[in-house]
Design a protein around this motif. Structure first.
Motif, mmCIF file in Angstrom:
data_model
loop_
_atom_site.group_PDB
_atom_site.id
_atom_site.type_symbol
_atom_site.label_atom_id
_atom_site.label_comp_id
_atom_site.label_asym_id
_atom_site.label_seq_id
_atom_site.Cartn_x
_atom_site.Cartn_y
_atom_site.Cartn_z
ATOM 1 N N ARG A 117 0.837 -1.207 0.000
ATOM 2 C CA ARG A 117 0.000 0.000 0.000
ATOM 3 C C ARG A 117 0.871 1.256 0.000
ATOM 4 N N SER A 120 2.570 1.730 -3.441
ATOM 5 C CA SER A 120 1.629 2.145 -4.491
ATOM 6 C C SER A 120 1.227 3.607 -4.330
ATOM 7 N N GLN A 121 1.221 4.100 -3.087
ATOM 8 C CA GLN A 121 0.816 5.483 -2.843
ATOM 9 C C GLN A 121 1.976 6.468 -2.953
ATOM 10 N N LYS A 122 3.157 6.095 -2.425
ATOM 11 C CA LYS A 122 4.249 7.047 -2.313
ATOM 12 C C LYS A 122 5.403 6.793 -3.281
ATOM 13 N N SER A 127 1.686 10.762 -10.367
ATOM 14 C CA SER A 127 0.445 11.103 -11.060
ATOM 15 C C SER A 127 0.612 12.409 -11.821
ATOM 16 N N ASP A 138 4.609 14.398 -1.023
ATOM 17 C CA ASP A 138 4.997 13.000 -1.203
ATOM 18 C C ASP A 138 6.508 12.815 -1.068
#
Length: 257
Positions: A117, A120-122, A127, A138
């Motif tokens: 998790r 995938s986020q950091k 994006s 980030d």
């Protein structure tokens, strides 16, 4: 004259009888003798003495056998005697201290789902729609993860170093117990505890390797994410914008003129 001859003959007769009277008398010892009315049988006495000697020898043999059996029981008891010293509690405490340090991992714990998790986020692809402030946030989060990982690794290393003195004292006590063991069971138990000490040391080494690997992995992941974010920021910087748009500028308050 006649009287002298008669005396000579008598003297000669006495001389002839004297050797017989003076010679040693040979007497055969009887088989039984009496002493004060008690009959003594030498043959029976000898047999009784021999029988008593044989009985005494049998008793000595039995005593020796019993002594051997007693010594055998003593040896068996020694072999079954447990070791009076145990290092299990100290070793478990050392393992628990190291485990607690691992559980104090900051931000990114030693959990597969949380790692997936977090990455995938950091640490995933940046994006394109993320704002500049989000990119900065980030990047700062990834930097904190890296610093936290390095700090966690150093804490684990410090805990393992702290266990060295405990391990040294336990090893000395176990080796002494092994050398002074009175039986096979004590020697075996001392050897098992030494193996447990080695297992605890291997656990500490595994913890250090894991903590260092985590810190290195976070550092490399931050570097990779920073490179990806740098490319996105450079793309945004180089992308043509709307350009300069002229507008009205008011230098003075025209209403006062």
């Amino acid at each position: 004259m006649t009287t002298r001859r008669s005396l000579g003959r008598r003297f000669a007769a006495v001389l002839l009888v004297a050797p017989i009277a003076l010679s040693p008398i040979l007497v055969t010892t009887p088989a039984h003798a009496q002493f004060g009315g008690i009959v003594f049988d030498p043959r029976n006495y000898v047999e009784n003495v021999l029988s008593a000697a044989r009985s005494l020898q049998q008793i000595n043999n039995q005593i020796t056998s019993l002594q051997n059996e007693a010594q055998s029981l003593i040896n068996q008891a020694r072999n079954l005697t447990s070791l009076p010293y145990s290092s299990l509690q100290q070793l478990q405490q050392s393992v628990q201290r190291t485990q607690q340090l691992l559980q104090q991992a900051q931000n990114v714990a030693y959990d597969v789902q949380q790692i997936d998790r977090m990455f995938s986020q950091k640490y995933g692809n940046v994006s394109l729609s993320a704002s500049d402030s989000q990119l900065v946030s980030d990047a700062r989060s990834r930097w904190q993860n890296t610093v936290g990982g390095l700090q966690d690794a150093m804490k684990v290393q410090a805990g393992v170093v702290g266990n060295i003195d405990t391990n040294r004292s336990q090893m000395s006590a176990l080796v002494g117990s092994s050398q002074s063991a009175t039986g096979a069971l004590q020697a075996t138990q001392a050897g098992n505890q030494l193996l447990a000490l080695q297992a605890q040391q291997l656990a500490d080494l595994t913890a250090v390797v894991a903590a260092n690997g985590r810190a290195q992995a976070l550092t490399e992941a931050e570097r990779a994410a920073a490179a990806e974010q740098g490319r996105e920021q450079r793309r945004r910087f180089l992308t043509p914008g709307t350009g300069y748009q002229p507008g009205n500028a008011q230098m003075f308050n025209n209403g006062n003129n």
